[in-house]
Design an enzyme around this catalytic site. Structure first.
Site, PDB file in Angstrom:
ATOM      1  N   ASP A 192       0.698  -1.208   0.044  1.00  0.00           N
ATOM      2  CA  ASP A 192       0.032  -0.013  -0.002  1.00  0.00           C
ATOM      3  C   ASP A 192       0.883   1.215  -0.173  1.00  0.00           C
ATOM      4  O   ASP A 192       1.721   1.272   0.668  1.00  0.00           O
ATOM      5  CB  ASP A 192      -1.015  -0.011   1.129  1.00  0.00           C
ATOM      6  CG  ASP A 192      -1.959   1.055   1.063  1.00  0.00           C
ATOM      7  OD1 ASP A 192      -3.278   0.396   0.928  1.00  0.00           O
ATOM      8  OD2 ASP A 192      -1.640   2.240   1.022  1.00  0.00           O
ATOM      9  N   ILE A 193       0.410   2.173  -0.852  1.00  0.00           N
ATOM     10  CA  ILE A 193       1.279   3.333  -0.892  1.00  0.00           C
ATOM     11  C   ILE A 193       1.317   4.330   0.279  1.00  0.00           C
ATOM     12  O   ILE A 193       2.313   5.057   0.707  1.00  0.00           O
ATOM     13  CB  ILE A 193       0.885   4.123  -2.176  1.00  0.00           C
ATOM     14  CG1 ILE A 193       2.068   5.017  -2.846  1.00  0.00           C
ATOM     15  CG2 ILE A 193      -0.597   4.731  -1.808  1.00  0.00           C
ATOM     16  CD1 ILE A 193       1.659   5.496  -4.158  1.00  0.00           C
ATOM     17  N   ASN A 195     -12.661  -2.866   2.718  1.00  0.00           N
ATOM     18  CA  ASN A 195     -13.644  -1.664   2.758  1.00  0.00           C
ATOM     19  C   ASN A 195     -14.507  -1.948   1.574  1.00  0.00           C
ATOM     20  O   ASN A 195     -14.192  -2.040   0.450  1.00  0.00           O
ATOM     21  CB  ASN A 195     -12.733  -0.260   2.827  1.00  0.00           C
ATOM     22  CG  ASN A 195     -11.859   0.002   3.961  1.00  0.00           C
ATOM     23  OD1 ASN A 195     -12.130  -0.705   4.922  1.00  0.00           O
ATOM     24  ND2 ASN A 195     -10.782   0.431   3.743  1.00  0.00           N
ATOM     25  N   GLU A 213     -12.287   3.178  -1.466  1.00  0.00           N
ATOM     26  CA  GLU A 213     -11.997   4.684  -2.300  1.00  0.00           C
ATOM     27  C   GLU A 213     -11.720   4.060  -3.777  1.00  0.00           C
ATOM     28  O   GLU A 213     -12.021   4.934  -4.581  1.00  0.00           O
ATOM     29  CB  GLU A 213     -10.824   5.394  -1.644  1.00  0.00           C
ATOM     30  CG  GLU A 213     -11.014   5.975  -0.402  1.00  0.00           C
ATOM     31  CD  GLU A 213      -9.980   6.621   0.233  1.00  0.00           C
ATOM     32  OE1 GLU A 213      -8.953   6.416  -0.148  1.00  0.00           O
ATOM     33  OE2 GLU A 213     -10.033   7.490   1.223  1.00  0.00           O
ATOM     34  N   VAL A 214     -11.098   2.911  -3.896  1.00  0.00           N
ATOM     35  CA  VAL A 214     -10.879   2.246  -5.007  1.00  0.00           C
ATOM     36  C   VAL A 214     -11.999   1.240  -5.415  1.00  0.00           C
ATOM     37  O   VAL A 214     -11.986   0.193  -4.674  1.00  0.00           O
ATOM     38  CB  VAL A 214      -9.546   1.727  -5.077  1.00  0.00           C
ATOM     39  CG1 VAL A 214      -9.122   1.198  -6.489  1.00  0.00           C
ATOM     40  CG2 VAL A 214      -8.396   2.794  -4.822  1.00  0.00           C
ATOM     41  N   HIS A 268     -10.186  -5.249  -3.355  1.00  0.00           N
ATOM     42  CA  HIS A 268      -8.871  -5.230  -2.710  1.00  0.00           C
ATOM     43  C   HIS A 268      -9.063  -5.697  -1.233  1.00  0.00           C
ATOM     44  O   HIS A 268      -9.889  -5.204  -0.558  1.00  0.00           O
ATOM     45  CB  HIS A 268      -7.933  -4.270  -2.806  1.00  0.00           C
ATOM     46  CG  HIS A 268      -8.673  -2.902  -2.230  1.00  0.00           C
ATOM     47  ND1 HIS A 268      -9.518  -2.185  -3.165  1.00  0.00           N
ATOM     48  CD2 HIS A 268      -8.505  -2.036  -1.258  1.00  0.00           C
ATOM     49  CE1 HIS A 268      -9.913  -1.087  -2.541  1.00  0.00           C
ATOM     50  NE2 HIS A 268      -9.270  -1.271  -1.280  1.00  0.00           N
ATOM     51  N   HIS A 328      -7.003  -5.395   2.209  1.00  0.00           N
ATOM     52  CA  HIS A 328      -5.597  -5.139   3.093  1.00  0.00           C
ATOM     53  C   HIS A 328      -5.211  -6.270   4.116  1.00  0.00           C
ATOM     54  O   HIS A 328      -5.917  -6.712   4.553  1.00  0.00           O
ATOM     55  CB  HIS A 328      -6.326  -3.823   3.977  1.00  0.00           C
ATOM     56  CG  HIS A 328      -6.613  -2.656   3.067  1.00  0.00           C
ATOM     57  ND1 HIS A 328      -5.877  -1.463   2.888  1.00  0.00           N
ATOM     58  CD2 HIS A 328      -7.990  -2.299   2.600  1.00  0.00           C
ATOM     59  CE1 HIS A 328      -6.414  -0.630   2.330  1.00  0.00           C
ATOM     60  NE2 HIS A 328      -7.940  -1.200   2.052  1.00  0.00           N
TER      61      HIS A 328
HETATM   62  P1  AMP Z   1      -9.698   1.594   0.242  1.00  0.00           P
HETATM   63  O1  AMP Z   1     -10.483   1.663  -0.980  1.00  0.00           O
HETATM   64  O2  AMP Z   1     -10.422   2.811   0.961  1.00  0.00           O
HETATM   65  O3  AMP Z   1      -9.933   0.287   0.912  1.00  0.00           O
HETATM   66  O4  AMP Z   1      -8.112   1.865  -0.008  1.00  0.00           O
HETATM   67  C1  AMP Z   1      -7.605   1.875  -1.054  1.00  0.00           C
HETATM   68  C2  AMP Z   1      -6.041   1.652  -0.802  1.00  0.00           C
HETATM   69  O5  AMP Z   1      -5.352   1.930  -1.822  1.00  0.00           O
HETATM   70  C3  AMP Z   1      -5.385   2.869   0.250  1.00  0.00           C
HETATM   71  O6  AMP Z   1      -4.997   2.314   1.453  1.00  0.00           O
HETATM   72  C4  AMP Z   1      -4.541   3.724  -0.856  1.00  0.00           C
HETATM   73  O7  AMP Z   1      -3.289   3.907   0.131  1.00  0.00           O
HETATM   74  C5  AMP Z   1      -4.133   2.541  -1.649  1.00  0.00           C
HETATM   75  N1  AMP Z   1      -3.766   2.933  -2.862  1.00  0.00           N
HETATM   76  C6  AMP Z   1      -4.056   3.721  -3.667  1.00  0.00           C
HETATM   77  N2  AMP Z   1      -3.237   3.984  -4.865  1.00  0.00           N
HETATM   78  C7  AMP Z   1      -2.323   3.190  -4.429  1.00  0.00           C
HETATM   79  C8  AMP Z   1      -1.133   2.810  -5.611  1.00  0.00           C
HETATM   80  N3  AMP Z   1      -1.040   3.301  -6.645  1.00  0.00           N
HETATM   81  N4  AMP Z   1      -0.283   1.773  -4.952  1.00  0.00           N
HETATM   82  C9  AMP Z   1      -0.651   1.241  -3.855  1.00  0.00           C
HETATM   83  N5  AMP Z   1      -1.526   1.429  -2.990  1.00  0.00           N
HETATM   84  C10 AMP Z   1      -2.440   2.522  -3.137  1.00  0.00           C
END
Ligand code: AMP
Length: 108
Positions: A32-33, A89, A97-98, A102, A104
């Site tokens: 995770d970034i 999430n 958010e994405v 995924h 975690h």
């Molecule tokens: P969420 O959708 O809230 O479960 O979290 C999305 C996660 O993706 C967050 O923890 C971000 O830090 C992570 N994230 C977003 N873009 C990238 C990326 N390019 N590489 C790695 N992690 C990412």
């Protein structure tokens, strides 16, 4: 409805780079970034699923098995033996958010 306009779709298609840990035909793991633990990585299926429920309902047995193979191998590669947390999430109210499924994985 899956929307291809998301960062993990670009990552699977190698349009952007990631700090990869492991991958097979079905899934990919990477750091995770913005880590929220000493070790924080994500596992994503290569198939197009919006969230954990979409994955559970629509992924094939091979995709599900392949996904968890990446989870297990990544944990082994990183020598995580004393336990870890998982988080998926789901939906805007769930903090997603994405919108590409995924998982975690966090370990301290
Ligand atoms: P969420 O959708 O809230 O479960 O979290 C999305 C996660 O993706 C967050 O923890 C971000 O830090 C992570 N994230 C977003 N873009 C990238 C990326 N390019 N590489 C790695 N992690 C990412």
């Amino acid at each position: 409805m899956y929307d291809k306009n998301n960062i993990f779709y670009k990552l699977i298609n190698k349009e952007i780079e990631c700090k990869k840990i492991h991958e097979n035909d079905y899934a990919l793991s990477f750091y995770d970034i913005y880590p929220k633990a000493r070790i924080h990585f994500l596992v994503i299926p290569k198939g197009l699923y919006t969230d954990i429920l979409d994955f559970a309902d629509n992924a094939s047995k091979e995709e599900i098995k392949g996904f968890y193979e990446v989870v297990k191998t990544s944990l082994e590669m990183l020598n995580i033996k004393d336990g870890f947390k998982t988080q998926a999430n789901t939906g805007q109210k769930g903090g997603q958010e994405v919108f590409h499924f995924h998982l975690h994985i966090l370990a301290n």
